[in-house]
Design an enzyme around this catalytic site. Sequence first.
Site, mmCIF file in Angstrom:
data_model
loop_
_atom_site.group_PDB
_atom_site.id
_atom_site.type_symbol
_atom_site.label_atom_id
_atom_site.label_comp_id
_atom_site.label_asym_id
_atom_site.label_seq_id
_atom_site.Cartn_x
_atom_site.Cartn_y
_atom_site.Cartn_z
ATOM 1 N N SER A 141 0.852 -1.189 0.000
ATOM 2 C CA SER A 141 0.000 0.000 0.000
ATOM 3 C C SER A 141 0.885 1.235 0.000
ATOM 4 O O SER A 141 2.026 1.197 0.473
ATOM 5 C CB SER A 141 -0.887 0.001 1.246
ATOM 6 N N TYR A 151 -1.500 -0.945 10.270
ATOM 7 C CA TYR A 151 -1.725 -1.311 8.869
ATOM 8 C C TYR A 151 -0.539 -0.850 8.029
ATOM 9 O O TYR A 151 0.010 -1.612 7.229
ATOM 10 C CB TYR A 151 -3.021 -0.681 8.359
#
Length: 254
Positions: A141, A151
């Site tokens: 990401s 995350y």
Amino acid sequence: MNTPTTALITGASAGLGAEFARQLAVQGHHLVLVARDRARLEQTAADLEQRYGTTAEVLPADLTDDAGVAAVVGRLTDAARPVGILVNNAGRGLLRDFERNNIADEKQHLKLHCEAALELTHAVLPGMLERGSGRIINVSSIAAFLPRGTYAAAKAWLLVFSRWANLAYAARGVTVTAVCPGLTHTEFHERMGMDKAVAPSGAWLTAERVVREGLADNLRGKAVSIPSKRYKAVAVAARLLPDRLLTGPARRPK
């Protein structure tokens, strides 16, 4: 050279995983589709077979569970049915701040993003090296470049792991790429319960573009793929700006 082979995709029943499956089917690859929901997997497999004339094997597995990981490892190490492309795509998000999350949820989150990808890569790699060819795509990401909680930390691990692995194995025929998309229209944010209105419409990418650019960069031998110029600029800015300017808008529930 994009020679048809068998591609195993995790998180293949929806979102980026389903789009990876679709585009790889268009290219003529056979598929092994991995996700938790057997019914959705079977529906996805049937649709791909009907539309593109490929074969799509269904492998239901929960990658936060040791037995689920072992089932996929068993498929990846089956020498009679070699896998030439591995897409580590399965993932999830956590909406609340770290201190408010249950530690069991945090550990599952880490296992899914990092430990499962580590084990599956370790399983498929020996066969690829023996054959002298293979492709591994780890869906990271743009958050991997930013200080944004666990995350981002998990995606940063995938990014560094992919950069190292590509450097280590590209000369032996195995290309490893971290695909690092920004905000992308999939089910991901809805499943997390996040209000997508926190980000402007121009910030969102399509799954088709993310996968198309990621597959192309992997074929080119690139260790990192950042779809779109806008998110390439974000990655550059992340190296120059102080952390306090990079935390982004606060997540909020729908």
